[in-house]
Design a protein around this motif. Structure first.
Motif, mmCIF file in Angstrom:
data_model
loop_
_atom_site.group_PDB
_atom_site.id
_atom_site.type_symbol
_atom_site.label_atom_id
_atom_site.label_comp_id
_atom_site.label_asym_id
_atom_site.label_seq_id
_atom_site.Cartn_x
_atom_site.Cartn_y
_atom_site.Cartn_z
ATOM 1 N N ASP A 1 47.710 34.043 44.287
ATOM 2 C CA ASP A 1 46.933 34.836 43.331
ATOM 3 C C ASP A 1 47.487 36.244 43.178
ATOM 4 O O ASP A 1 47.141 36.956 42.231
ATOM 5 N N GLY B 1 42.882 29.382 39.186
ATOM 6 C CA GLY B 1 43.797 30.237 39.935
ATOM 7 C C GLY B 1 44.022 29.597 41.279
ATOM 8 O O GLY B 1 44.270 28.400 41.384
ATOM 9 N N GLU C 1 34.723 37.556 34.056
ATOM 10 C CA GLU C 1 35.633 37.100 33.007
ATOM 11 C C GLU C 1 34.863 36.501 31.833
ATOM 12 O O GLU C 1 35.200 36.722 30.665
ATOM 13 N N GLY D 1 40.562 30.459 31.666
ATOM 14 C CA GLY D 1 41.046 31.791 31.993
ATOM 15 C C GLY D 1 41.686 31.843 33.360
ATOM 16 O O GLY D 1 41.888 30.825 34.027
ATOM 17 N N GLY D 2 41.993 33.055 33.803
ATOM 18 C CA GLY D 2 42.670 33.244 35.075
ATOM 19 C C GLY D 2 44.170 33.074 34.916
ATOM 20 O O GLY D 2 44.701 33.023 33.800
ATOM 21 N N ASP E 1 33.793 37.091 40.198
ATOM 22 C CA ASP E 1 34.947 37.339 39.317
ATOM 23 C C ASP E 1 34.949 36.442 38.076
ATOM 24 O O ASP E 1 35.290 36.899 36.977
ATOM 25 N N VAL E 2 34.542 35.196 38.220
ATOM 26 C CA VAL E 2 34.524 34.305 37.057
ATOM 27 C C VAL E 2 33.412 34.705 36.089
ATOM 28 O O VAL E 2 33.595 34.676 34.867
ATOM 29 N N HIS F 1 37.788 29.242 35.201
ATOM 30 C CA HIS F 1 38.876 30.026 35.805
ATOM 31 C C HIS F 1 39.710 29.100 36.676
ATOM 32 O O HIS F 1 39.195 28.440 37.575
#
Length: 388
Positions: free
Chosen positions: A274, A212, A191, A319-320, A187-188, A210
């Motif tokens: 999350d 989260g 992104e 991010g995140g 997922d990172v 990221h």
């Protein structure tokens, strides 16, 4: 010397490479690119360029558009991406829910679906959801990008603590359902790919972090992901950055890990999840203990300074869900990354671009894997704007 079969293989390889070059030119300049423009940019003959275009049209990858402006001779016909047929499926898997997005070849997100499940029902629920999509769009699916927390080699989930998966051949399983190639992506990493794609000509290293429920990172070089040989690059959450009495116990069993200070659960408290939406996170941040936020910012800044000194990145992007922490947190990270040592320079730190959708990075990765091309920034932004 090449034998006859080798010559045929070489010719086919050159043809495929030229098709990718021609297709990328259309993706880069949809609505203005022409056959003559492709010939000029590639150095190919007009006849070869026209042959490539004909094949791409036949494969329903590009379409003819309006006539270009006259340059004194016959007006050329423009070429655009064919958004009417092929689809890229994006599946974003999280511990208790998943999001399915269908993305057209021009980057437009056509629709999204949400699938909720328990841990025990997750496998069955995902298979059923993909079976439904395959029944509706099977003949149009070009490729699928599956985004998930954890390490992957693109075919199997090597390890995902959040999903409690280890050594799961997920791509093969989903390919049997979808009858289309499947690419797994962290997922990172997804992104970071999306963030890099928002620049017209990205250059140098970019560090994406990221924040989260956990902490992860990814590095891109000139817009391309820079993974390690063991698919473990960016696993910085359990690097020790806090020491002494200030070091908290981490869920991994160690003390002082970056995640134990800078993950959102550590900064916002046990109420964070999350699964929260942006407004819920902002509300939680508004009442959070400022000292805990400051501790998280200091811990994150220590990691940024170390990685920044090594890579000399053009910028650091956070991010995140952490983008909802607001300007105070970002300002604190920026202040903590300042240090006047000789031979060093201040690395810009910013939040991720809010225009990038959750599905954009995985969609881009799947598109590149399937066709060898990339969207331009405008097309990547289109993935954040569902078509009416």
């Amino acid at each position: 010397m090449l034998n006859a079969d080798d010559t045929l293989d070489t010719q086919a390889s050159v043809r495929r490479a030229n098709l990718r070059r021609a297709l990328q030119l259309v993706f880069r300049n949809p609505g203005t690119q022409t056959r003559a423009g492709i010939a000029r940019s590639t150095g190919l003959t007009a006849a070869t360029a026209s042959s490539l275009v004909a094949e791409l049209i036949e494969d329903r990858l590009i379409v003819e558009g309006e006539q270009a402006a006259s340059t004194g001779g016959k007006r050329a016909t423009t070429l655009s991406v064919d958004a009417s047929h092929h689809l890229i499926l994006v599946l974003v898997i999280q511990p208790l829910h998943a999001q399915i997005a269908l993305v057209a070849l021009d980057g437009t997100e056509l629709e999204t679906r949400r699938v909720g499940y328990s841990i025990e029902e997750r496998d069955r629920s995902l298979d059923e959801a993909l079976t439904t999509v395959a029944g509706e769009f099977g003949g149009r699916l070009l490729a699928a990008g599956v985004q998930l927390p954890g390490t992957t080699d693109g075919r199997s989930v090597l390890e995902s603590v959040q999903l409690k998966w280890e050594g799961v051949p997920l791509a093969e399983r989903f390919e049997r359902i979808l009858d289309a190639p499947v690419l797994l992506i962290n997922d990172v990493d997804a992104e970071a790919i999306a963030e890099a794609g928002m620049e017209e000509s990205p250059s140098g290293y970019r560090l994406f972090i990221h924040l989260g429920g956990g902490v992860g990172a990814a590095v891109t070089l000139n817009g391309e992901l820079a993974p390690g040989p063991r698919d473990r690059a960016g696993e910085i959450g359990h690097v020790q950055v806090v020491f002494g009495d200030a070091a908290r116990l981490c869920r991994c069993g160690q003390r002082g890990c970056l995640e134990s200070a800078a993950a959102l659960g550590a900064m916002l408290g046990e109420d964070f999840s999350d699964a929260m939406d942006a407004s819920e996170i902002r509300a939680l941040a508004a009442t959070a203990d400022e000292e805990q936020l400051d501790e998280g910012a200091r811990a994150l800044a220590r990691a940024v300074k170390l990685i920044g000194a090594l890579l000399d990145p053009t910028e650091v992007v956070i991010g995140g869900p952490a983008t909802e922490l607001g300007p105070r947190f970002l300002d604190r990270v920026r202040r903590e990354t300042e240090y006047p040592a000789r031979g060093t320079t201040q690395v810009p730190v910013r939040y991720a671009d809010p225009r990038v959708s959750l599905a954009a990075g995985a969609a881009q990765a799947a598109l590149t894997s399937a066709l060898g091309v990339r969207w331009n920034p405008q097309q990547l932004r289109a993935a954040s704007t569902p078509r009416p």
